[in-house]
Write a protein that holds these residues in place. Structure first.
Motif, mmCIF file in Angstrom:
data_model
loop_
_atom_site.group_PDB
_atom_site.id
_atom_site.type_symbol
_atom_site.label_atom_id
_atom_site.label_comp_id
_atom_site.label_asym_id
_atom_site.label_seq_id
_atom_site.Cartn_x
_atom_site.Cartn_y
_atom_site.Cartn_z
ATOM 1 N N TYR A 32 10.943 14.300 -16.958
ATOM 2 C CA TYR A 32 10.241 15.135 -16.342
ATOM 3 C C TYR A 32 10.981 15.965 -15.144
ATOM 4 O O TYR A 32 12.187 15.442 -14.992
ATOM 5 C CB TYR A 32 8.675 14.411 -15.836
ATOM 6 C CG TYR A 32 8.232 13.748 -17.014
ATOM 7 C CD1 TYR A 32 7.137 14.329 -17.717
ATOM 8 C CD2 TYR A 32 8.478 12.344 -17.144
ATOM 9 C CE1 TYR A 32 6.476 13.684 -18.924
ATOM 10 C CE2 TYR A 32 8.028 11.634 -18.338
ATOM 11 C CZ TYR A 32 6.722 12.396 -19.098
ATOM 12 O OH TYR A 32 6.025 11.500 -19.810
ATOM 13 N N ASP A 34 10.750 16.404 -12.036
ATOM 14 C CA ASP A 34 11.186 15.521 -10.667
ATOM 15 C C ASP A 34 11.977 14.522 -11.097
ATOM 16 O O ASP A 34 12.771 13.755 -10.065
ATOM 17 C CB ASP A 34 10.008 15.194 -9.950
ATOM 18 C CG ASP A 34 10.343 14.669 -8.502
ATOM 19 O OD1 ASP A 34 11.173 15.300 -7.880
ATOM 20 O OD2 ASP A 34 9.692 13.594 -8.161
ATOM 21 N N ASP A 35 12.350 14.329 -12.305
ATOM 22 C CA ASP A 35 13.300 13.163 -12.501
ATOM 23 C C ASP A 35 14.877 13.736 -12.597
ATOM 24 O O ASP A 35 15.638 13.109 -12.861
ATOM 25 C CB ASP A 35 13.354 12.650 -14.014
ATOM 26 C CG ASP A 35 11.877 11.896 -14.180
ATOM 27 O OD1 ASP A 35 11.272 11.847 -12.750
ATOM 28 O OD2 ASP A 35 11.371 11.705 -15.026
ATOM 29 N N GLU A 124 10.144 15.849 2.456
ATOM 30 C CA GLU A 124 9.588 15.541 3.832
ATOM 31 C C GLU A 124 9.905 16.477 5.147
ATOM 32 O O GLU A 124 8.942 16.864 5.654
ATOM 33 C CB GLU A 124 10.425 14.137 4.252
ATOM 34 C CG GLU A 124 9.935 12.889 3.499
ATOM 35 C CD GLU A 124 10.714 12.729 2.141
ATOM 36 O OE1 GLU A 124 11.224 13.810 1.652
ATOM 37 O OE2 GLU A 124 10.619 11.587 1.675
ATOM 38 N N LEU A 125 11.176 16.707 5.135
ATOM 39 C CA LEU A 125 11.452 17.811 6.039
ATOM 40 C C LEU A 125 11.061 19.390 6.013
ATOM 41 O O LEU A 125 10.433 19.788 6.882
ATOM 42 C CB LEU A 125 12.917 18.078 6.143
ATOM 43 C CG LEU A 125 13.911 17.230 6.476
ATOM 44 C CD1 LEU A 125 15.370 17.149 6.383
ATOM 45 C CD2 LEU A 125 13.491 16.349 7.892
ATOM 46 N N GLU A 127 7.887 19.578 4.451
ATOM 47 C CA GLU A 127 6.641 19.522 4.756
ATOM 48 C C GLU A 127 6.546 19.321 6.587
ATOM 49 O O GLU A 127 5.477 19.887 6.890
ATOM 50 C CB GLU A 127 6.087 18.183 4.187
ATOM 51 C CG GLU A 127 5.465 18.408 2.737
ATOM 52 C CD GLU A 127 4.926 17.320 2.290
ATOM 53 O OE1 GLU A 127 3.979 17.004 2.910
ATOM 54 O OE2 GLU A 127 5.226 16.811 1.259
ATOM 55 N N ASP A 128 7.582 18.864 7.243
ATOM 56 C CA ASP A 128 7.130 18.677 8.561
ATOM 57 C C ASP A 128 7.256 20.325 9.093
ATOM 58 O O ASP A 128 6.610 20.479 10.171
ATOM 59 C CB ASP A 128 8.657 18.021 8.948
ATOM 60 C CG ASP A 128 8.656 16.469 8.802
ATOM 61 O OD1 ASP A 128 7.590 16.298 8.328
ATOM 62 O OD2 ASP A 128 9.715 15.870 9.018
ATOM 63 N N GLU A 201 1.037 15.259 -14.481
ATOM 64 C CA GLU A 201 2.083 15.626 -13.766
ATOM 65 C C GLU A 201 1.845 16.866 -13.071
ATOM 66 O O GLU A 201 1.315 17.794 -13.814
ATOM 67 C CB GLU A 201 3.237 15.699 -14.714
ATOM 68 C CG GLU A 201 4.582 16.127 -14.197
ATOM 69 C CD GLU A 201 5.656 16.899 -14.859
ATOM 70 O OE1 GLU A 201 6.785 16.960 -14.462
ATOM 71 O OE2 GLU A 201 5.423 17.095 -16.009
ATOM 72 N N THR A 202 2.109 17.087 -11.611
ATOM 73 C CA THR A 202 1.764 18.423 -11.265
ATOM 74 C C THR A 202 2.825 19.379 -11.797
ATOM 75 O O THR A 202 3.874 18.917 -12.313
ATOM 76 C CB THR A 202 1.684 18.051 -9.644
ATOM 77 O OG1 THR A 202 3.094 17.568 -9.223
ATOM 78 C CG2 THR A 202 0.657 17.266 -9.305
ATOM 79 N N ASP A 283 2.435 19.153 -4.809
ATOM 80 C CA ASP A 283 1.720 17.989 -4.534
ATOM 81 C C ASP A 283 0.255 17.952 -4.957
ATOM 82 O O ASP A 283 -0.188 19.219 -5.410
ATOM 83 C CB ASP A 283 1.897 17.432 -3.041
ATOM 84 C CG ASP A 283 1.166 18.451 -2.041
ATOM 85 O OD1 ASP A 283 0.043 18.446 -2.264
ATOM 86 O OD2 ASP A 283 1.790 18.464 -0.943
ATOM 87 N N ARG A 284 -0.410 16.870 -5.024
ATOM 88 C CA ARG A 284 -1.712 16.816 -5.653
ATOM 89 C C ARG A 284 -2.647 17.702 -4.964
ATOM 90 O O ARG A 284 -3.555 18.339 -5.476
ATOM 91 C CB ARG A 284 -2.313 15.283 -6.047
ATOM 92 C CG ARG A 284 -3.344 15.235 -6.652
ATOM 93 C CD ARG A 284 -3.153 15.900 -8.148
ATOM 94 N NE ARG A 284 -2.576 15.236 -9.092
ATOM 95 C CZ ARG A 284 -2.258 15.674 -10.316
ATOM 96 N NH1 ARG A 284 -2.699 16.667 -10.800
ATOM 97 N NH2 ARG A 284 -1.631 14.826 -11.063
ATOM 98 N N ARG A 285 -2.571 17.636 -3.505
ATOM 99 C CA ARG A 285 -3.643 18.458 -2.743
ATOM 100 C C ARG A 285 -3.273 19.967 -3.156
ATOM 101 O O ARG A 285 -4.401 20.478 -3.341
ATOM 102 C CB ARG A 285 -3.223 18.235 -1.240
ATOM 103 C CG ARG A 285 -4.109 18.948 -0.350
ATOM 104 C CD ARG A 285 -3.973 18.784 1.057
ATOM 105 N NE ARG A 285 -2.510 18.568 1.230
ATOM 106 C CZ ARG A 285 -1.867 18.317 2.599
ATOM 107 N NH1 ARG A 285 -2.860 18.027 3.525
ATOM 108 N NH2 ARG A 285 -0.565 18.409 2.617
ATOM 109 N N GLY A 683 -9.939 17.904 -2.122
ATOM 110 C CA GLY A 683 -8.328 17.859 -1.848
ATOM 111 C C GLY A 683 -7.815 16.894 -2.263
ATOM 112 O O GLY A 683 -6.688 16.344 -1.984
ATOM 113 N N SER A 684 -8.420 15.761 -3.128
ATOM 114 C CA SER A 684 -7.831 14.760 -3.598
ATOM 115 C C SER A 684 -8.550 14.074 -4.861
ATOM 116 O O SER A 684 -9.405 14.543 -5.241
ATOM 117 C CB SER A 684 -7.994 13.427 -2.618
ATOM 118 O OG SER A 684 -9.233 13.003 -2.677
ATOM 119 N N LEU A 685 -7.894 13.465 -5.409
ATOM 120 C CA LEU A 685 -8.351 12.837 -6.947
ATOM 121 C C LEU A 685 -9.471 11.810 -6.285
ATOM 122 O O LEU A 685 -10.042 11.211 -7.290
ATOM 123 C CB LEU A 685 -7.062 12.013 -7.590
ATOM 124 C CG LEU A 685 -6.061 12.912 -8.022
ATOM 125 C CD1 LEU A 685 -5.125 12.142 -8.975
ATOM 126 C CD2 LEU A 685 -6.655 14.089 -8.628
#
Lengths: 767, 288, 159
Positions: A32, A34-35, A124-125, A127-128, A201-202, A283-285, A683-685
């Motif tokens: 997929y 992200d792989d 991560e960075l 999103e920061d 899969e998003t 991301d899922r949100r 906002g979430s599952l």
């Protein structure tokens, strides 16, 4: 009744064939998006509007850019000239001004609209960095509900002066005359809630720019690689050949995934501007606020009957909240709801107005059975109410109105303005066949005694309803067939795999047509690098369109094999016969396929068809309602459909059953709720409630192939969506039936425990 | 939804853990199972400077059953409770409630102490602690103290714990074998947070007259709730249809839940009565 | 921080930050991409891996917490070649379509059936309710799990 099909020694088509895809998926070897990673890639993250409607005053990214590992923050100011807007898949004359810009420049129009993209060394960075960008927005009054939108008091697009991009009219016969002549009419109002497809899969993209070759490669394609390539090339001002779309394994589509979204452009823009591979994993949100929503439709509709229960006409209005912009296929559910509301029934006179209105919500698109699920809910609710009003048994009223084989092809309402397919007709079938099958298999005769009965604290109800499912969307599909060095046949298809088992289906069809074992067929699909042109997988088309193109290619492949074999055997082509991968002469000499590898076989096949197929069927539900909690248990659910020709009974049942269970989510629990201010409250599952394994243990499917489609050489019909279409109407009617002693009308979905309980309480209070 | 930056320590003793929390000056948070707190970080609703993982601290994973009752170590997982056959007689209300906690994988890591400290009014363990008059033992920079459950929960996801205090165990008082109990919870799907839930127990005399009624409610207030008016209405009565209807009405009347995207306030209020009636019915009808 | 653990029977080490989840560590540091990430907030179950015998959500466990642990992923459940009885049952019952939730289904069921080879259909449904599948409607997944029980009963018997 079977079509005159090619004769083969094999019989993969029609079998219960285990899937060739499964091996890699079961071993964790699927690939997929992200792989996949590239050395030196940057990761993207999106800053999204925190308000529904407003003017951007300032975006200050200086603090974000100061963070280590953060390379760039892209805003509208980085886009030269006009902000590109996303092209429509099905344009009509009035939607132009409502197209979605790929990033907000002055105005934001929905909670979640992209306003900036951060590029950093890691997710991560990135999103920061989002957390320290200063975004200053002057809020504007949000337009959320239908009344506010259609009043045009606050406009989303100042320059067009209306929040209604299009009103579709569906017409057939003379509806006004039909109503004037009616003995009985039934009119009611309904609502289906906003939902989304929610693939597991998003979305994700990996864009790479090759500056030397001037080529853009976009991995993460799904559904529509060729259309999206065209769109991207146009928006990037690149020649089409300079853009490749690469399809990897895809974790579900259901209509939402694979459309062109703003992020698609921005990620590619980043790769091109900075010369780095750029990857983005939704991301899922953000998935919940960014991917296409669907189904938010209210209606005020009416049916006219003769006194013996024959439908004379249908009229009314539909109102679809398409969100802040018209996305590539944002109008599909609107026009579909109007065209397909009559569904399986003989409705000689129709006039429906379907209003699309914009609002400050996430822009809408399609979700499995777009418009059809909504329309089916509306008409099935009306049918049950009409049966009660006319004093006719619910089975009987349907028997009097279901379309029969003798009436085929049966034209549906014409929808204008045209988006390219104003007129359509059911291609083949006899609706009473699956109907009677379901009546029998559901044990209706016995269960009829349960209607409205209170047993062990729960009220029981049953219902039945029918549907049609459009499939085989045109205009064309292409495949290429190539003999590989190892003697295997490579099949390069324009169709896309979105998890539905495409490789298996096309392998079956090719293997039968070539008279080879399935193991000798290798399917490659979905990437623009395989073919000059292809279409993809939407509107339940891959099997019919791709499969028919395979038949065409196989014919040419065998002809080429004959030519090579004849040359090697020193005979004329007419003297060669081919079977099971071996060319033979009458005197017993032969050439196996593997021997002509050096001669090369590389042929193109295609199938053109503008005529959709219509799978049709019936479903039944038996429910029990706990009046104390409002909980509805689905005790039995049966569905039967006729798909023209079954290619693989296993994958077909998988589609139907999976769709039915998605439909239970639609009826009972899935809802994208907005606050009055236009904030998405889900906002979430843990809040977007899709069905779980413990929820709906019983679904039974039957598939028929009594009436093959005359539109294609397979005789097949699209069948990926039908399972979901009748669920709303049938389950709501079963709940109404269970609660008949209260006289409740479940006309608003979802039937959450709270809503069901409140319907009962309100009815009790009135009594 | 990547987690925000934080430092991480996994001390080997409670003293070290407390010292780390003290040094963190309010920014450090203890980490037990993390099954609620990690998602909160994933949504960046919490950005602690440091997580102090309790997983290496010995002695926090015991379930002790004695005369004073059932003492459960803070790091005991839901799965450990469900696997402990002794609880079926020692405190049957507990496994019945824990059976509703989330899902299989979560139950393999989620802990009793973590849930109490998280203080979610929609979760099972806080309400069970409150219903059973549990006492929570904690340790912090000022030493050890024991907090009655009624004093622990101060608001939604808020407790009376100091930022350097760690829950070490919870004591659920001894449970007479003849005690009657019921647990009812209703959620939209298996494992979802409850729309409402009821935990109830009482003792009865030979003629079936109820005494010592304890009724706790899940997910209908800012904290776990005790329904004292319903308890009063139940004490001194026999369980029959009239009692069920009356106590249910009292219970409904004494809660004032909020509506949200999953259910209206009106529905939740009524659901409390329905579930209490069902829980009492189950309690009365359960074979001893 | 450097962590050392056993993954699928092999001793491995990885350089991780405290905020890295076990799922991300497996996928991006150890390149075991069979473990999928579907929600990152502990609801969907796609990231389920087996840690010291227990099925856990890989997105709700920090990689640093796996120091010294034995971790099994879908790759570790698989044979060198061919399919295990559980995988075979999935294929036979068409218990997967897009395949994205499948690794989490397999790890969850493997942990369950290893512990409880006699698990009832109801128990299996209850356990799998922590894993979201959007394609199949779950019916074939339950059928596959019921089918696969025999092989787990057999291997327990063999011990």
């Amino acid at each position: 009744m079977k079509p005159a099909s090619h004769h083969t020694q094999n019989s993969y088509v029609g079998g219960h064939i285990e899937r060739v895809e499964d091996y890699r998926f079961l071993r964790g070897e699927g690939q997929y998006l992200d792989d996949v990673s590239r050395p030196g890639q940057w990761q993207a993250a999106f800053l999204r509007s925190p308000v529904a409607h407003g003017r951007i005053v300032k975006i200050d990214a200086s603090a974000a850019l100061a963070l280590p590992g953060v390379h760039a923050v892209v805003t509208a100011n980085d886009i030269e000239g006009e902000i590109p807007t996303i092209p429509f898949r099905r344009p009509n004359p009035t939607i132009g001004p409502y197209a979605q810009p790929i990033i907000a420049r002055d105005k934001v129009r929905y909670y979640g609209e992209p306003v900036a993209m951060v590029l950093a060394d890691s997710a991560e960075l990135a999103e920061d960095a989002l957390g320290v960008i200063v975004l200053d927005i002057d809020t504007l009054p949000p337009v959320i509900a239908r009344e506010a939108a259609m009043s045009d008091k606050v406009l989303l697009f100042d320059e067009v002066k209306t929040n209604v991009p299009t009103v579709f009219n569906a017409d057939k016969g003379d509806a006004e005359a039909a109503f004037a002549a009616a003995d009985y009419t039934i009119r009611d109002q309904f609502y289906t809630q906003r939902q989304t497809a929610l693939p597991m899969e998003t979305r994700g993209l990996l864009a790479e720019w090759d500056a030397k070759l001037g080529k853009l490669s976009v991995s993460g394609a799904a559904k529509l690689p060729f259309f999206n390539r065209k769109a991207m090339a146009k928006m990037m001002k690149l020649p089409e050949e300079a853009v490749d779309y690469i399809e990897l394994d895809v974790g579900g589509g259901f209509g939402a995934r694979g459309e062109f979204y703003p992020e698609d452009y921005l990620v590619a823009f980043g790769a091109r501007k900075f010369g780095r591979p750029v990857k983005w994993i939704e991301d899922r949100r953000e998935h919940l606020m960014a991917i296409g929503h669907s189904r938010e439709c209210s209606s005020d509709v009416e049916l006219a009957f003769s006194k013996d229960g024959v439908i004379l006409g249908m009229r009314g209005s539909l109102y679809v909240n398409v969100g802040a912009y018209v996305r590539p296929n944002g109008m599909t559910p609107v026009r579909n709801a109007a065209q397909f509301m009559s569904g399986p029934y003989r409705v000689p006179a129709i006039h429906l107005d379907a209003y699309a209105f914009v609002s400050n919500k996430t822009p809408a698109g399609t979700y499995r059975g777009p418009g059809r699920y909504e329309g089916c809910f509306f008409i099935e609710r009306l049918m049950d109410q009409a049966a009660a009003g006319l004093g006719i048994d619910r089975l009987e009223i349907r028997r009097r109105n279901l379309i029969t084989h003798a009436e085929m092809p049966y034209p549906l309402a014409t929808v204008l303005p045209s988006d390219g397919r104003a007129e359509t007709q059911c291609d083949s079938g006899h609706h009473l066949e699956p109907f009677e099958l379901v009546v029998k298999d559901s044990n209706w005769a016995e269960k009829a005694a349960l209607q409205g009965k209170l047993i062990d604290g729960r009220y029981h109800g049953i219902a039945i309803g029918s549907f049609i499912e459009g499939g085989a969307s045109g205009p064309q599909e292409n495949v290429r067939m190539e003999l590989h060095a190892d003697g295997k046949v490579g099949l390069y298809a324009g169709s896309s795999a979105i998890g539905q088992g495409l490789e298996t289906i096309l392998s079956q069809i090719a293997a039968d047509a070539l008279e080879l074992p399935m193991e000798r067929i290798e399917v490659f699909h979905g990437s623009t690098t395989y073919l000059k042109e292809g279409w993809g997988s939407f509107g339940s088309r891959a099997t019919v369109m791709g499969g028919s193109a395979v038949l065409d290619a196989a014919k040419k492949f065998l002809a080429a094999f004959k030519i090579h074999a004849a040359a090697r055997l020193g005979v004329t082509i007419e003297e060669v016969t081919v079977s099971e991968g071996v060319a033979r002469t009458a005197d017993g000499r032969s050439v196996p396929l593997a021997e002509v590898v050096k001669d090369g076989i590389n042929v193109d096949g295609s199938f053109k068809n503008q005529t959709p197929t219509y799978t049709y069927g019936t479903s039944f539900a038996h429910v029990a309602v706990d009046a104390g909690t409002g909980h509805v248990e689905v005790i039995d659910y049966v569905v039967a459909d006729d798909v023209g020709r079954i290619i693989n009974s296993m994958t077909l049942h998988g589609q139907v059953m999976g769709a039915a269970v998605q439909g239970f989510g639609s009826v009972f629990s899935e809802e994208l709720v907005y606050s009055d201010e236009g904030q998405l409250m889900v906002g979430s599952l843990a809040d977007y409630l899709v069905p779980l394994a413990s929820d709906y243990p019983v679904v039974r499917c039957h598939s028929l192939e009594s009436y093959p489609s005359p539109t294609n050489p397979l005789g097949a019909k699209g069948a990926g969506e039908g399972g979901i279409i009748p669920v709303g109407g049938v389950v709501a009617n079963a709940v109404a039936n269970a609660l008949s002693s209260f006289g409740v009308k479940p006309n608003v979905l979802p039937l959450s425990p709270s809503r069901v309980w409140e319907m009962i309480e309100d009815a009790r209070a009135k009594a | 939804m990547k987690l925000p930056h934080f430092d991480y320590q996994a001390p080997a003793s409670l003293d070290e853990a407390v010292a780390l929390l003290v040094a963190g000056d309010g920014g450090a948070r203890p980490l037990a199972g993390g099954q609620s707190f990690v998602p909160i970080m994933a949504f960046r609703l919490a950005e602690p400077s440091m997580l102090v993982d309790l997983r290496k601290i010995p002695g926090l994973d015991q379930i002790e059953i004695g005369d004073e009752g059932v003492r459960i170590g803070a790091m005991v997982r839901w799965r450990d409770l469900l696997d402990d056959a002794r609880l079926a007689s020692a405190l049957p209300l507990l496994p019945a409630a824990i059976d509703h906690v989330a899902h299989y994988q979560i139950r393999n890591r989620g802990t009793v102490g973590g849930s109490l400290a998280h203080a979610d009014p929609a979760a099972e363990m806080p309400t069970i602690a409150l219903t059973c008059d549990a006492v929570i033992d904690v340790i912090g920079s000022k030493g050890k103290r024991s907090i009655p459950a009624a004093d622990l929960f101060t608001g939604p996801l808020m407790t009376s714990l100091d930022s350097d205090e760690i829950i070490t165990s919870v004591l659920l008082p001894a449970w007479p074998a003849s005690r009657r109990w019921g647990f009812q919870e209703f959620s939209r799907r298996r494992g979802d947070f409850a729309l409402a839930g009821i935990a109830v127990f009482y003792d009865e005399d030979a003629s079936g007259v109820v005494a010592n009624a304890h009724i706790g409610a899940i997910s209908v207030g800012d904290t776990p709730l005790r329904l004292s008016k319903a308890e009063a209405a139940l004490n001194g009565r026999k369980i029959d249809e009239a009692t069920l209807a009356e106590v249910a009405a009292v219970a409904s009347g004494e809660v004032d839940p909020n509506g949200d995207i999953h259910a209206s306030a009106r529905y939740r209020k009524a659901l409390v009565g329905t579930l209490l009636s069902r829980a009492l019915s189950a309690a009365a009808n359960r074979k001893a | 921080m450097k962590i050392e653990l056993e993954v699928n029977g092999a001793a491995v080490s990885a350089e991780v930050t405290p905020r890295m989840t076990l799922a991300d560590c497996l996928r991006h540091e150890l390149h075991l991409t069979g473990t999928h990430v579907g929600c990152e907030h502990g609801v969907c179950g796609a990231c389920t891996v087996i840690v010291n015998g227990d099925a856990v959500r890989g997105c709700l466990m920090l990689a640093v917490q796996a120091q010294g642990a034995k971790v099994t992923t879908v790759e570790g459940l698989s044979l060198e070649e061919g399919l295990t009885p559980l995988q075979q049952a999935f294929k036979h019952h068409h218990a997967l379509q897009c395949g994205f939730c499948t690794p989490g289904m397999l790890t969850t069921l493997h942990a369950l059936l290893t512990d409880e080879p006699e698990a009832s259909e109801e128990r299996i449904r209850d356990v799998i309710s922590g894993n979201i599948c959007r394609c199949t409607g779950y019916v074939p997944i339950i059928e596959a799990a019921m089918d696969a029980r025999a092989s787990y009963q057999q291997s327990r018997g063999d011990k």
